[in-house]
Design a protein around this motif. Structure first.
Motif, PDB file in Angstrom:
ATOM      1  N   TYR A 138       0.805  -1.217   0.000  1.00 41.58           N
ATOM      2  CA  TYR A 138       0.000   0.000   0.000  1.00 41.58           C
ATOM      3  C   TYR A 138       0.840   1.270   0.000  1.00 41.58           C
ATOM      4  CZ  TYR A 138      -3.515   3.478   1.061  1.00 41.58           C
ATOM      5  OH  TYR A 138      -4.310   4.592   1.002  1.00 41.58           O
ATOM      6  N   SER A 139       1.530   1.558   1.088  1.00 39.59           N
ATOM      7  CA  SER A 139       2.164   2.875   1.202  1.00 39.59           C
ATOM      8  C   SER A 139       3.295   3.078   0.202  1.00 39.59           C
ATOM      9  CB  SER A 139       2.669   3.110   2.631  1.00 39.59           C
ATOM     10  OG  SER A 139       3.636   2.160   3.000  1.00 39.59           O
ATOM     11  N   ALA A 140       4.143   2.078  -0.010  1.00 39.91           N
ATOM     12  CA  ALA A 140       5.254   2.244  -0.959  1.00 39.91           C
ATOM     13  C   ALA A 140       4.767   2.412  -2.394  1.00 39.91           C
ATOM     14  CB  ALA A 140       6.234   1.073  -0.844  1.00 39.91           C
ATOM     15  N   PRO A 141       3.836   1.577  -2.890  1.00 39.20           N
ATOM     16  CA  PRO A 141       3.335   1.801  -4.252  1.00 39.20           C
ATOM     17  C   PRO A 141       2.623   3.136  -4.411  1.00 39.20           C
ATOM     18  CG  PRO A 141       2.796  -0.422  -3.512  1.00 39.20           C
ATOM     19  CD  PRO A 141       3.314   0.323  -2.323  1.00 39.20           C
ATOM     20  N   ARG A 142       1.823   3.543  -3.391  1.00 46.02           N
ATOM     21  CA  ARG A 142       1.131   4.825  -3.475  1.00 46.02           C
ATOM     22  C   ARG A 142       2.145   5.969  -3.520  1.00 46.02           C
ATOM     23  NH1 ARG A 142      -2.760   4.228  -5.819  1.00 46.02           N
ATOM     24  NH2 ARG A 142      -3.085   6.458  -5.442  1.00 46.02           N
ATOM     25  N   ARG A 143       3.148   5.903  -2.665  1.00 48.25           N
ATOM     26  CA  ARG A 143       4.174   6.948  -2.637  1.00 48.25           C
ATOM     27  C   ARG A 143       4.920   7.011  -3.965  1.00 48.25           C
ATOM     28  NH1 ARG A 143       7.762   9.866   0.713  1.00 48.25           N
ATOM     29  NH2 ARG A 143       6.481   9.397   2.533  1.00 48.25           N
ATOM     30  N   ALA A 144       5.247   5.861  -4.528  1.00 45.28           N
ATOM     31  CA  ALA A 144       6.011   5.825  -5.774  1.00 45.28           C
ATOM     32  C   ALA A 144       5.247   6.517  -6.906  1.00 45.28           C
ATOM     33  CB  ALA A 144       6.332   4.390  -6.154  1.00 45.28           C
ATOM     34  N   LEU A 145       3.935   6.308  -6.973  1.00 43.55           N
ATOM     35  CA  LEU A 145       3.129   6.953  -8.014  1.00 43.55           C
ATOM     36  C   LEU A 145       3.187   8.476  -7.885  1.00 43.55           C
ATOM     37  CD1 LEU A 145      -0.059   4.698  -8.064  1.00 43.55           C
ATOM     38  CD2 LEU A 145       1.682   4.863  -9.849  1.00 43.55           C
ATOM     39  N   ALA A 146       3.042   8.969  -6.658  1.00 43.47           N
ATOM     40  CA  ALA A 146       3.054  10.419  -6.439  1.00 43.47           C
ATOM     41  C   ALA A 146       4.435  11.001  -6.703  1.00 43.47           C
ATOM     42  CB  ALA A 146       2.608  10.721  -5.013  1.00 43.47           C
ATOM     43  N   VAL A 147       5.469  10.319  -6.234  1.00 48.57           N
ATOM     44  CA  VAL A 147       6.834  10.804  -6.445  1.00 48.57           C
ATOM     45  C   VAL A 147       7.146  10.889  -7.933  1.00 48.57           C
ATOM     46  CG1 VAL A 147       9.279  10.180  -6.201  1.00 48.57           C
ATOM     47  CG2 VAL A 147       7.773  10.109  -4.215  1.00 48.57           C
ATOM     48  N   THR A 148       6.765   9.861  -8.678  1.00 45.67           N
ATOM     49  CA  THR A 148       7.005   9.852 -10.119  1.00 45.67           C
ATOM     50  C   THR A 148       6.303  11.018 -10.799  1.00 45.67           C
ATOM     51  OG1 THR A 148       7.304   7.454 -10.189  1.00 45.67           O
ATOM     52  CG2 THR A 148       6.705   8.536 -12.250  1.00 45.67           C
ATOM     53  N   ALA A 149       5.042  11.274 -10.423  1.00 47.74           N
ATOM     54  CA  ALA A 149       4.291  12.383 -11.027  1.00 47.74           C
ATOM     55  C   ALA A 149       4.956  13.724 -10.746  1.00 47.74           C
ATOM     56  CB  ALA A 149       2.860  12.376 -10.497  1.00 47.74           C
ATOM     57  N   ILE A 150       5.415  13.914  -9.527  1.00 49.53           N
ATOM     58  CA  ILE A 150       6.057  15.181  -9.147  1.00 49.53           C
ATOM     59  C   ILE A 150       7.394  15.337  -9.850  1.00 49.53           C
ATOM     60  CG2 ILE A 150       7.044  16.470  -7.215  1.00 49.53           C
ATOM     61  CD1 ILE A 150       4.836  14.991  -5.484  1.00 49.53           C
ATOM     62  N   GLU A 151       8.166  14.264  -9.921  1.00 53.35           N
ATOM     63  CA  GLU A 151       9.464  14.332 -10.594  1.00 53.35           C
ATOM     64  C   GLU A 151       9.303  14.601 -12.084  1.00 53.35           C
ATOM     65  OE1 GLU A 151      12.229  11.543  -7.676  1.00 53.35           O
ATOM     66  OE2 GLU A 151      11.305  10.649  -9.460  1.00 53.35           O
ATOM     67  N   GLN A 152       8.291  13.995 -12.699  1.00 50.24           N
ATOM     68  CA  GLN A 152       8.056  14.251 -14.119  1.00 50.24           C
ATOM     69  C   GLN A 152       7.685  15.708 -14.349  1.00 50.24           C
ATOM     70  OE1 GLN A 152       5.061  11.331 -15.105  1.00 50.24           O
ATOM     71  NE2 GLN A 152       6.580   9.815 -15.756  1.00 50.24           N
ATOM     72  N   ALA A 153       6.846  16.280 -13.472  1.00 49.34           N
ATOM     73  CA  ALA A 153       6.485  17.693 -13.596  1.00 49.34           C
ATOM     74  C   ALA A 153       7.715  18.576 -13.401  1.00 49.34           C
ATOM     75  CB  ALA A 153       5.411  18.046 -12.573  1.00 49.34           C
ATOM     76  N   ARG A 154       8.567  18.217 -12.482  1.00 50.75           N
ATOM     77  CA  ARG A 154       9.810  18.968 -12.267  1.00 50.75           C
ATOM     78  C   ARG A 154      10.703  18.895 -13.489  1.00 50.75           C
ATOM     79  NH1 ARG A 154      13.346  16.081  -8.059  1.00 50.75           N
ATOM     80  NH2 ARG A 154      13.616  14.792  -9.927  1.00 50.75           N
ATOM     81  N   ASP A 155      10.836  17.689 -14.068  1.00 52.47           N
ATOM     82  CA  ASP A 155      11.701  17.512 -15.238  1.00 52.47           C
ATOM     83  C   ASP A 155      11.143  18.237 -16.463  1.00 52.47           C
ATOM     84  OD1 ASP A 155      13.293  15.964 -13.622  1.00 52.47           O
ATOM     85  OD2 ASP A 155      12.538  14.044 -14.390  1.00 52.47           O
TER      86      ASP A 155
END
Length: 206
Positions: A138-155
């Motif tokens: 639960y927490s690790a997969p959910r966190r990974a999705l959000a982190v990826t979205a934020i990093e893509q927006a940053r990039d």
């Protein structure tokens, strides 16, 4: 999302369990039955015996796949809410974070999922198998999705280049979990929108 566990009788469940079935099929049925029981009655009524009766899988099978009822509960919870918490990618990070956070708030305030996740977090403090399963499923997969979205927006240049995606996740979801678990203030969709708006405005490049 409230379900009626009594709608599935023991006899019906055991009939489904006759004969050899692929392991993936059996596991899926177990998780579906476990999710129904968990959201219907919470951890208080959640046992291997009852999941076995509802799914048609033997207790031996359950113990082979899950080291504790907490571990089974954590995985079943994630399987049950996974679709509801799908993370969009529209190219607008503020809109995507708002959609995701308000979906989370609706889930935990408008259905039994909120009570259940609070129970899982509480039980995980003394059940290491549940804690490990909660992180893994639960927490690790959910966190990974959000982190990826934020990093893509940053990039893509939509956020400042020095944005720490992990910290942003903690700021957004941490605020919601705080209100869920320590309800001094109400957890609402309006609150989620405000948190995203105030944070993202500060994260955007000048």
């Amino acid at each position: 999302m409230t379900v009626s566990v009594t709608a599935v009788t023991e006899q019906q469940a055991r009939r489904r369990g006759r004969g050899r079935r692929p392991a993936d099929e059996v596991r899926g049925e177990v998780l579906a039955a476990a999710g129904e029981l968990l959201l219907g009655e919470g951890m208080g009524g959640f046992t291997f015996e009852r999941v076995s009766a509802l799914s048609g899988a033997s207790r031996t099978t359950l113990h082979k796949w899950w080291p504790s009822r907490g571990a089974l509960a954590a995985e079943a919870y994630f399987r049950t809410v996974e679709t509801t918490l799908a993370f969009p990618d529209t190219g607008d990070i503020a809109a995507d974070l708002t959609h995701q956070l308000t979906a989370f708030v609706r889930l935990v305030t408008g259905t039994a999922a909120g009570r259940v996740i609070a129970e899982l977090i509480g039980w995980s403090q003394t059940d290491p198998e549940l804690a490990a399963a909660y992180r893994e499923h639960y927490s690790a997969p959910r966190r990974a999705l959000a982190v990826t979205a934020i990093e893509q927006a940053r990039d893509r240049g939509r956020l400042r280049p020095d944005v720490d995606a992990e910290a942003v996740v903690d700021q957004l979801w941490g605020a919601c979990y705080h209100r869920l678990l320590i309800p001094d203030q109400p957890l609402t969709e309006a609150f989620a929108r405000t948190v995203v708006d105030q944070l993202v405005r500060g994260l955007r490049p000048a």
